[in-house]
Design an enzyme around this catalytic site. Sequence first.
Site, PDB file in Angstrom:
ATOM      1  N   GLY A   1       0.771  -1.327   0.094  1.00  0.00           N
ATOM      2  CA  GLY A   1      -0.144   0.029  -0.074  1.00  0.00           C
ATOM      3  C   GLY A   1       0.756   1.292   0.059  1.00  0.00           C
ATOM      4  N   GLN A   2       0.064   2.344   0.211  1.00  0.00           N
ATOM      5  CA  GLN A   2       0.716   3.478   0.118  1.00  0.00           C
ATOM      6  C   GLN A   2       1.820   4.014   1.098  1.00  0.00           C
ATOM      7  OE1 GLN A   2      -1.142   7.032  -1.733  1.00  0.00           O
ATOM      8  NE2 GLN A   2      -3.007   6.251  -0.664  1.00  0.00           N
TER       9      GLN A   2
ATOM     10  N   ASN B   1      -5.318   2.229  11.220  1.00  0.00           N
ATOM     11  CA  ASN B   1      -6.350   2.574  11.979  1.00  0.00           C
ATOM     12  C   ASN B   1      -7.396   1.800  12.338  1.00  0.00           C
ATOM     13  OD1 ASN B   1      -5.373   5.251  12.849  1.00  0.00           O
ATOM     14  ND2 ASN B   1      -5.736   6.123  10.823  1.00  0.00           N
TER      15      ASN B   1
ATOM     16  N   ASP C   1       0.912  12.828  15.147  1.00  0.00           N
ATOM     17  CA  ASP C   1       0.365  13.952  15.729  1.00  0.00           C
ATOM     18  C   ASP C   1       1.258  15.030  16.411  1.00  0.00           C
ATOM     19  OD1 ASP C   1      -2.332  12.555  15.269  1.00  0.00           O
ATOM     20  OD2 ASP C   1      -1.582  11.204  16.523  1.00  0.00           O
TER      21      ASP C   1
ATOM     22  N   HIS D   1      -5.311   8.298  19.253  1.00  0.00           N
ATOM     23  CA  HIS D   1      -5.218   8.947  17.600  1.00  0.00           C
ATOM     24  C   HIS D   1      -6.565   8.995  16.924  1.00  0.00           C
ATOM     25  CE1 HIS D   1      -3.141   9.535  13.873  1.00  0.00           C
ATOM     26  NE2 HIS D   1      -3.828   8.799  13.430  1.00  0.00           N
TER      27      HIS D   1
HETATM   28  P1  NAD Z   1      -3.384   1.579   1.671  1.00  0.00           P
HETATM   29  O1  NAD Z   1      -4.810   1.219   1.538  1.00  0.00           O
HETATM   30  O2  NAD Z   1      -2.574   2.257   0.551  1.00  0.00           O
HETATM   31  O3  NAD Z   1      -2.688   0.347   1.864  1.00  0.00           O
HETATM   32  C1  NAD Z   1      -3.015  -0.573   2.839  1.00  0.00           C
HETATM   33  C2  NAD Z   1      -2.616  -1.950   2.502  1.00  0.00           C
HETATM   34  O4  NAD Z   1      -2.834  -2.841   3.370  1.00  0.00           O
HETATM   35  C3  NAD Z   1      -3.017  -2.318   1.334  1.00  0.00           C
HETATM   36  O5  NAD Z   1      -2.124  -2.708   0.271  1.00  0.00           O
HETATM   37  C4  NAD Z   1      -3.979  -3.517   1.639  1.00  0.00           C
HETATM   38  O6  NAD Z   1      -3.880  -4.750   0.671  1.00  0.00           O
HETATM   39  C5  NAD Z   1      -2.827  -4.162   2.782  1.00  0.00           C
HETATM   40  N1  NAD Z   1      -3.926  -5.013   3.888  1.00  0.00           N
HETATM   41  C6  NAD Z   1      -5.152  -4.814   4.112  1.00  0.00           C
HETATM   42  N2  NAD Z   1      -5.435  -5.772   5.031  1.00  0.00           N
HETATM   43  C7  NAD Z   1      -4.216  -6.523   5.468  1.00  0.00           C
HETATM   44  C8  NAD Z   1      -3.955  -7.733   6.070  1.00  0.00           C
HETATM   45  N3  NAD Z   1      -4.889  -8.120   6.876  1.00  0.00           N
HETATM   46  N4  NAD Z   1      -2.600  -7.928   5.940  1.00  0.00           N
HETATM   47  C9  NAD Z   1      -1.795  -7.381   5.371  1.00  0.00           C
HETATM   48  N5  NAD Z   1      -1.902  -6.585   4.714  1.00  0.00           N
HETATM   49  C10 NAD Z   1      -3.262  -6.073   4.491  1.00  0.00           C
HETATM   50  O7  NAD Z   1      -3.282   2.224   3.149  1.00  0.00           O
HETATM   51  P2  NAD Z   1      -2.302   3.282   3.725  1.00  0.00           P
HETATM   52  O8  NAD Z   1      -2.348   4.679   3.084  1.00  0.00           O
HETATM   53  O9  NAD Z   1      -0.884   2.635   3.412  1.00  0.00           O
HETATM   54  O10 NAD Z   1      -2.900   3.170   5.175  1.00  0.00           O
HETATM   55  C11 NAD Z   1      -2.642   2.270   5.853  1.00  0.00           C
HETATM   56  C12 NAD Z   1      -3.098   2.473   7.409  1.00  0.00           C
HETATM   57  O11 NAD Z   1      -2.619   3.331   7.982  1.00  0.00           O
HETATM   58  C13 NAD Z   1      -4.574   3.123   7.458  1.00  0.00           C
HETATM   59  O12 NAD Z   1      -5.431   2.318   8.042  1.00  0.00           O
HETATM   60  C14 NAD Z   1      -4.477   4.395   7.415  1.00  0.00           C
HETATM   61  O13 NAD Z   1      -5.727   4.836   8.190  1.00  0.00           O
HETATM   62  C15 NAD Z   1      -3.381   4.198   8.769  1.00  0.00           C
HETATM   63  N6  NAD Z   1      -2.785   5.642   8.968  1.00  0.00           N
HETATM   64  C16 NAD Z   1      -2.332   5.763  10.523  1.00  0.00           C
HETATM   65  C17 NAD Z   1      -1.803   6.980  10.494  1.00  0.00           C
HETATM   66  C18 NAD Z   1      -1.334   7.115  12.160  1.00  0.00           C
HETATM   67  O14 NAD Z   1      -0.682   8.081  12.395  1.00  0.00           O
HETATM   68  N7  NAD Z   1      -1.483   6.041  13.110  1.00  0.00           N
HETATM   69  C19 NAD Z   1      -1.369   7.844   9.663  1.00  0.00           C
HETATM   70  C20 NAD Z   1      -1.796   7.622   8.321  1.00  0.00           C
HETATM   71  C21 NAD Z   1      -2.221   6.517   8.036  1.00  0.00           C
HETATM   72  C1  LMR Z   2      -3.739  10.408   9.924  1.00  0.00           C
HETATM   73  O1  LMR Z   2      -3.819  10.775  11.029  1.00  0.00           O
HETATM   74  O2  LMR Z   2      -3.353  11.292   8.863  1.00  0.00           O
HETATM   75  C2  LMR Z   2      -4.479   9.162   9.599  1.00  0.00           C
HETATM   76  O3  LMR Z   2      -4.738   8.424  10.882  1.00  0.00           O
HETATM   77  C3  LMR Z   2      -5.291   9.177   8.624  1.00  0.00           C
HETATM   78  C4  LMR Z   2      -6.753   9.342   9.238  1.00  0.00           C
HETATM   79  O4  LMR Z   2      -7.703   8.603   8.952  1.00  0.00           O
HETATM   80  O5  LMR Z   2      -6.778  10.470   9.818  1.00  0.00           O
END
Ligand code: NAD
Ligand code: LMR
Length: 329
Positions: free
Chosen positions: A12-13, A129, A157, A185
């Site tokens: 993923g991203q 998340n 954050d 968060h």
């Molecule tokens: P994305 O959709 O680009 O990538 C997520 C990847 O996870 C996908 O490739 C998907 O196939 C894979 N995936 C889904 N279920 C899975 C599993 N059971 N096992 C392994 N891989 C699995 O999303 P992203 O932009 O990379 O974001 C990922 C997560 O991070 C999201 O939940 C987002 O909300 C969270 N996030 C958290 C924070 C933070 O500060 N805590 C900040 C930004 C994003």
């Molecule tokens: C963030 O804080 O950027 C991530 O947790 C994405 C979201 O859902 O806010």
Amino acid sequence: MATTITITGAGGQIGYALLFRIAAGDMLGHGEKVRLRLLEIPQGLKGAEGAALELQDGAFDLLESVEVTDDAATGFDGCNVALLVGARPRGPGMERGDLLAANAGIFGPQGRAIADRAASDVRVTVVGNPANTNALIAAASADGVPADRFSALTRLDENRARAQLAAVLDAPVASIRRVPIWGNHSATQFPDVTHATVEGRPVLDALAERVGDVRTWLEGTFIPRVAKRGAEIIEVRGSSSVASAANATIEHTRDWVAGTSDWTSAGVVSRGEYGVPEGLVSSFPVRSVDGQWQIVEGLELDEWARGRIDASVAELVDERDTVRALGVL
Ligand code: NAD
Ligand code: LMR
């Protein structure tokens, strides 16, 4: 000996933004060899395989091996550092709580696989998340792994809070210190400037010269800006934060492993500190000492700060209860 790092959601991203920096030594240092395990679901395998090809083309000196798998047992086998990123990201108009049910089923099995297969020194950082409650589920499912090996990312954050203060105070971001995040968060989080300093001087004094009534500015501008920054990024980019989230994940893990000289923030399993119910994964001011997060204890909290923390902790209690009702805990 190389360190084995498992990244879930590696196709993923955030995964894409993480992998190359880890391979370049930004997370564990430029003297530490790494083995990468890219764990995906079948739909995400192509993305992870593509990243693996590019990792090869990067010819990184520190990169010993890359393995792509959709099998959790293989993915976590012998892993020392697990970055649990894979989850469903929040889209426009969704609150993080909406994701609880969708993600609850992911983090239980992953916690069990970590307990079965990871190395005895494993450290797990949950990014996906809702990160705090996902970490709670993973920790509760990982029989035999000490709860303090699990943490949730709130460093992003904290970085946002420090950057906002740097902008309003017209000071270098590196000069802003001690801005812990408390609670979840989520939009209820409490970015706390009570003990913060700018170039060694109390931030509260510096703010008073710039923003007029400080409490009004904190309540009306600063806290909502930081707490809703994730939603702002989603609104502007059309998808959630990526490079800043990967950067915070790298800083969080680097500090956990290498130690800190000052406070930072992390979601850790509460043992009742500051009245946060035992077992919840809440963000606190922490230090890392000898490879372990330690909550900074003994801070004075006024009634206003206490109320803010209690509100965020109440949301964590609600999330835990929702997950319990789903039969996951
Ligand atoms: P994305 O959709 O680009 O990538 C997520 C990847 O996870 C996908 O490739 C998907 O196939 C894979 N995936 C889904 N279920 C899975 C599993 N059971 N096992 C392994 N891989 C699995 O999303 P992203 O932009 O990379 O974001 C990922 C997560 O991070 C999201 O939940 C987002 O909300 C969270 N996030 C958290 C924070 C933070 O500060 N805590 C900040 C930004 C994003
Ligand atoms: C963030 O804080 O950027 C991530 O947790 C994405 C979201 O859902 O806010």
